[in-house]
Design a protein around this motif. Structure first.
Motif, PDB file in Angstrom:
ATOM      1  N   GLY A 262       0.833  -1.238  -0.039  1.00 36.52           N
ATOM      2  CA  GLY A 262      -0.152  -0.016   0.008  1.00 36.52           C
ATOM      3  C   GLY A 262       0.908   1.472   0.119  1.00 36.52           C
ATOM      4  N   THR A 263       1.783   1.271   0.879  1.00 40.32           N
ATOM      5  CA  THR A 263       3.102   2.498   0.588  1.00 40.32           C
ATOM      6  C   THR A 263       3.485   2.658  -0.530  1.00 40.32           C
ATOM      7  OG1 THR A 263       3.097   1.981   3.158  1.00 40.32           O
ATOM      8  CG2 THR A 263       4.845   3.295   1.984  1.00 40.32           C
ATOM      9  N   ARG A 264       3.922   1.534  -1.219  1.00 41.30           N
ATOM     10  CA  ARG A 264       4.550   1.666  -2.450  1.00 41.30           C
ATOM     11  C   ARG A 264       3.674   2.279  -3.677  1.00 41.30           C
ATOM     12  NH1 ARG A 264       7.802  -4.312  -2.894  1.00 41.30           N
ATOM     13  NH2 ARG A 264       9.405  -3.616  -1.462  1.00 41.30           N
TER      14      ARG A 264
ATOM     15  N   MET B 157       1.772   9.230  -6.130  1.00 41.30           N
ATOM     16  CA  MET B 157       2.011  10.698  -5.770  1.00 41.30           C
ATOM     17  C   MET B 157       3.007  11.140  -6.728  1.00 41.30           C
ATOM     18  SD  MET B 157       0.150  11.846  -3.222  1.00 41.30           S
ATOM     19  CE  MET B 157       1.160  13.448  -2.768  1.00 41.30           C
ATOM     20  N   ARG B 158       3.753  10.176  -7.343  1.00 40.70           N
ATOM     21  CA  ARG B 158       4.983  10.571  -8.153  1.00 40.70           C
ATOM     22  C   ARG B 158       4.286  10.626  -9.493  1.00 40.70           C
ATOM     23  NH1 ARG B 158      10.701   7.115  -7.757  1.00 40.70           N
ATOM     24  NH2 ARG B 158      11.914   8.730  -6.484  1.00 40.70           N
ATOM     25  N   ILE B 159       3.689  10.129  -9.849  1.00 43.56           N
ATOM     26  CA  ILE B 159       2.749  10.093 -11.263  1.00 43.56           C
ATOM     27  C   ILE B 159       2.096  11.488 -11.075  1.00 43.56           C
ATOM     28  CG2 ILE B 159       1.054   9.175 -12.486  1.00 43.56           C
ATOM     29  CD1 ILE B 159       1.741   6.480 -11.577  1.00 43.56           C
ATOM     30  N   SER B 160       1.370  11.948 -10.200  1.00 43.66           N
ATOM     31  CA  SER B 160       0.722  13.089 -10.133  1.00 43.66           C
ATOM     32  C   SER B 160       1.906  14.148 -10.397  1.00 43.66           C
ATOM     33  CB  SER B 160       0.100  13.276  -8.773  1.00 43.66           C
ATOM     34  OG  SER B 160      -0.615  14.598  -8.775  1.00 43.66           O
TER      35      SER B 160
ATOM     36  N   LYS C   3      15.141  24.381  -8.934  1.00 44.57           N
ATOM     37  CA  LYS C   3      15.456  22.951  -8.645  1.00 44.57           C
ATOM     38  C   LYS C   3      14.432  22.386  -7.823  1.00 44.57           C
ATOM     39  CE  LYS C   3      20.646  23.313  -8.377  1.00 44.57           C
ATOM     40  NZ  LYS C   3      21.606  23.178  -7.547  1.00 44.57           N
ATOM     41  N   MET C   4      13.567  23.327  -7.154  1.00 41.28           N
ATOM     42  CA  MET C   4      12.438  22.922  -6.157  1.00 41.28           C
ATOM     43  C   MET C   4      11.315  22.438  -6.888  1.00 41.28           C
ATOM     44  SD  MET C   4      13.601  23.449  -3.243  1.00 41.28           S
ATOM     45  CE  MET C   4      12.107  23.282  -2.097  1.00 41.28           C
ATOM     46  N   SER C   5      11.478  22.681  -8.536  1.00 37.79           N
ATOM     47  CA  SER C   5      10.101  22.222  -9.059  1.00 37.79           C
ATOM     48  C   SER C   5      10.278  20.582  -9.370  1.00 37.79           C
ATOM     49  CB  SER C   5      10.277  22.896 -10.537  1.00 37.79           C
ATOM     50  OG  SER C   5       9.871  24.394 -10.398  1.00 37.79           O
ATOM     51  N   TYR C   6      11.424  20.159  -9.131  1.00 37.22           N
ATOM     52  CA  TYR C   6      11.570  18.673  -9.239  1.00 37.22           C
ATOM     53  C   TYR C   6      11.496  18.125  -8.004  1.00 37.22           C
ATOM     54  CZ  TYR C   6      13.591  19.968 -13.721  1.00 37.22           C
ATOM     55  OH  TYR C   6      13.781  20.425 -15.094  1.00 37.22           O
ATOM     56  N   THR C   7      10.129  17.476  -7.846  1.00 36.19           N
ATOM     57  CA  THR C   7       9.959  16.909  -6.246  1.00 36.19           C
ATOM     58  C   THR C   7       9.988  15.527  -6.473  1.00 36.19           C
ATOM     59  OG1 THR C   7       7.560  17.160  -6.661  1.00 36.19           O
ATOM     60  CG2 THR C   7       8.584  19.022  -5.855  1.00 36.19           C
ATOM     61  N   ASP C   8       9.762  14.938  -5.158  1.00 35.53           N
ATOM     62  CA  ASP C   8       9.750  13.389  -5.260  1.00 35.53           C
ATOM     63  C   ASP C   8      11.002  12.649  -5.912  1.00 35.53           C
ATOM     64  OD1 ASP C   8       7.314  13.308  -3.521  1.00 35.53           O
ATOM     65  OD2 ASP C   8       6.055  13.833  -5.516  1.00 35.53           O
ATOM     66  N   GLY C   9      11.867  13.126  -6.002  1.00 36.20           N
ATOM     67  CA  GLY C   9      13.123  12.477  -6.941  1.00 36.20           C
ATOM     68  C   GLY C   9      12.987  12.350  -8.304  1.00 36.20           C
ATOM     69  N   LEU C  10      12.045  13.378  -8.695  1.00 40.16           N
ATOM     70  CA  LEU C  10      11.984  13.292 -10.397  1.00 40.16           C
ATOM     71  C   LEU C  10      12.747  14.054 -11.145  1.00 40.16           C
ATOM     72  CD1 LEU C  10       7.928  13.891 -10.212  1.00 40.16           C
ATOM     73  CD2 LEU C  10       9.135  11.674 -10.879  1.00 40.16           C
TER      74      LEU C  10
ATOM     75  N   GLY D 194      10.838  10.914 -15.062  1.00 35.41           N
ATOM     76  CA  GLY D 194      10.967   9.505 -14.377  1.00 35.41           C
ATOM     77  C   GLY D 194      12.093   9.840 -13.318  1.00 35.41           C
ATOM     78  N   ALA D 195      12.479   8.807 -12.604  1.00 34.40           N
ATOM     79  CA  ALA D 195      13.495   8.803 -11.502  1.00 34.40           C
ATOM     80  C   ALA D 195      14.683   8.054 -11.702  1.00 34.40           C
ATOM     81  CB  ALA D 195      12.569   8.701 -10.037  1.00 34.40           C
ATOM     82  N   ASN D 196      15.671   8.315 -11.233  1.00 39.26           N
ATOM     83  CA  ASN D 196      16.827   7.295 -11.329  1.00 39.26           C
ATOM     84  C   ASN D 196      16.924   6.141 -10.594  1.00 39.26           C
ATOM     85  OD1 ASN D 196      18.091   9.193 -13.323  1.00 39.26           O
ATOM     86  ND2 ASN D 196      18.683  10.561 -11.746  1.00 39.26           N
ATOM     87  N   ASP D 197      15.782   6.193  -9.317  1.00 37.34           N
ATOM     88  CA  ASP D 197      15.689   4.778  -8.715  1.00 37.34           C
ATOM     89  C   ASP D 197      14.486   3.910  -9.315  1.00 37.34           C
ATOM     90  OD1 ASP D 197      13.588   6.166  -8.309  1.00 37.34           O
ATOM     91  OD2 ASP D 197      13.963   6.367  -5.830  1.00 37.34           O
ATOM     92  N   ASP D 198      14.001   4.451 -10.172  1.00 44.97           N
ATOM     93  CA  ASP D 198      13.053   3.369 -10.820  1.00 44.97           C
ATOM     94  C   ASP D 198      13.079   3.307 -12.446  1.00 44.97           C
ATOM     95  OD1 ASP D 198      10.704   2.149 -11.722  1.00 44.97           O
ATOM     96  OD2 ASP D 198       9.304   3.621 -10.650  1.00 44.97           O
ATOM     97  N   THR D 199      13.190   2.044 -13.180  1.00 45.15           N
ATOM     98  CA  THR D 199      13.602   1.714 -14.327  1.00 45.15           C
ATOM     99  C   THR D 199      12.484   2.009 -15.550  1.00 45.15           C
ATOM    100  OG1 THR D 199      12.586  -0.431 -14.081  1.00 45.15           O
ATOM    101  CG2 THR D 199      15.069  -0.401 -13.767  1.00 45.15           C
ATOM    102  N   GLU D 200      11.331   2.494 -14.855  1.00 43.96           N
ATOM    103  CA  GLU D 200      10.270   2.671 -16.021  1.00 43.96           C
ATOM    104  C   GLU D 200      10.038   4.246 -15.887  1.00 43.96           C
ATOM    105  OE1 GLU D 200       5.692   1.238 -16.583  1.00 43.96           O
ATOM    106  OE2 GLU D 200       6.706   0.381 -15.107  1.00 43.96           O
ATOM    107  N   ALA D 201       9.843   4.799 -16.874  1.00 40.19           N
ATOM    108  CA  ALA D 201       9.483   6.308 -17.055  1.00 40.19           C
ATOM    109  C   ALA D 201       7.875   6.545 -16.450  1.00 40.19           C
ATOM    110  CB  ALA D 201       9.695   6.747 -18.550  1.00 40.19           C
ATOM    111  N   TYR D 202       7.721   7.534 -15.801  1.00 41.71           N
ATOM    112  CA  TYR D 202       6.213   7.885 -15.506  1.00 41.71           C
ATOM    113  C   TYR D 202       5.716   8.231 -16.828  1.00 41.71           C
ATOM    114  CZ  TYR D 202       8.077   6.996 -10.973  1.00 41.71           C
ATOM    115  OH  TYR D 202       8.758   6.340  -9.919  1.00 41.71           O
ATOM    116  N   ILE D 203       6.257   9.086 -17.622  1.00 39.53           N
ATOM    117  CA  ILE D 203       5.393   9.680 -18.664  1.00 39.53           C
ATOM    118  C   ILE D 203       6.912   9.952 -19.667  1.00 39.53           C
ATOM    119  CG2 ILE D 203       4.756  11.958 -19.727  1.00 39.53           C
ATOM    120  CD1 ILE D 203       3.494  12.836 -16.984  1.00 39.53           C
TER     121      ILE D 203
END
Length: 218
Positions: A53-55, A61-64, A154-161, A188-197
């Motif tokens: 559930g946490t994941r 939240m990251r996708i949003s 820099k603050m526009s890139y939230t949640d590690g995106l 996307g995020a460097n800790d995730d292999t799949e791009a969100y968009i």
């Protein structure tokens, strides 16, 4: 009143004593082990449920946040390329669709003196302007290769995106002064292999004065 037999009273007394003895014995070892095992399984299921559930919550939240970041960068890139005046394309790098790699373009908003500029991806985890590797997400900037202006703070890139993008130019006339830019923008995020968009969009070039072919005006 009926007469209660002594034999009946003795039998009831024996039954009560036997039942009391059974209750006083408590749980057997097997029953205790089964109980502990069941409690362990239930606890493990609850923990796994919380983790999953946490994941899912973090991903949603990251996708949003990725959608908001994409919208902002798409708007900035569209306005920047639409009014770019001078474009230098690489004739040795052309796709089967007729899209040319862009060496540089004159930035209207993020110009650095009169130098030709291009789009770069800067490392997110560095305070210095270090260019990210090809497959790394970072922060988009327009610059000369040594000097940069970030398109967003820099603050526009939230949640590690982070973001990464490529720009190509597709001419629609022989002199190549009319055409459109083809932009691939991924969030996307460097800790995730799949791009969100990961999306490709086009921008009609409205103000091109000069098209250079590898530094030589056409």
């Amino acid at each position: 009143m009926g007469i209660i037999s002594i034999k009946g009273i003795r039998m009831q007394s024996k039954f009560i004593k036997r039942k009391t003895r059974r209750i006083s014995k408590g749980f057997t070892l097997t029953e205790m082990l089964c109980t502990v095992l069941l409690l362990g399984l239930v606890s493990a299921g609850l923990v796994n449920g919380v983790v999953v559930g946490t994941r899912q919550y973090k991903r949603s939240m990251r996708i949003s946040a990725a959608q908001q970041l994409y919208t902002s960068l798409e708007s900035l890139l569209t306005n920047e390329l639409k009014y770019s005046k001078n474009v230098d394309i690489d004739t040795s790098k052309v796709s089967t669709d007729g899209d040319y790699a862009v060496n540089s373009f004159f930035s209207v908003t993020y110009a650095i003196e009169d130098d030709p500029t291009n789009l770069y991806v800067l490392k997110s985890d560095s305070d210095e302007n270090k260019i990210a590797s090809k497959n790394e997400y970072g922060q988009l900037a327009i610059g000369t290769g040594t000097k940069f202006n970030r398109m967003l703070g820099k603050m526009s890139y939230t949640d590690g995106l982070g973001a990464k993008a490529t720009i190509k130019y597709h001419p629609t006339t022989d002199d190549k002064k009319s055409g459109y830019f083809v932009v691939n923008l991924a969030i996307g995020a460097n800790d995730d292999t799949e791009a969100y968009i990961d999306n490709t969009f086009t921008v009609r070039a409205l103000s091109i004065n000069t098209i250079s072919l590898g530094g030589t005006p056409s």
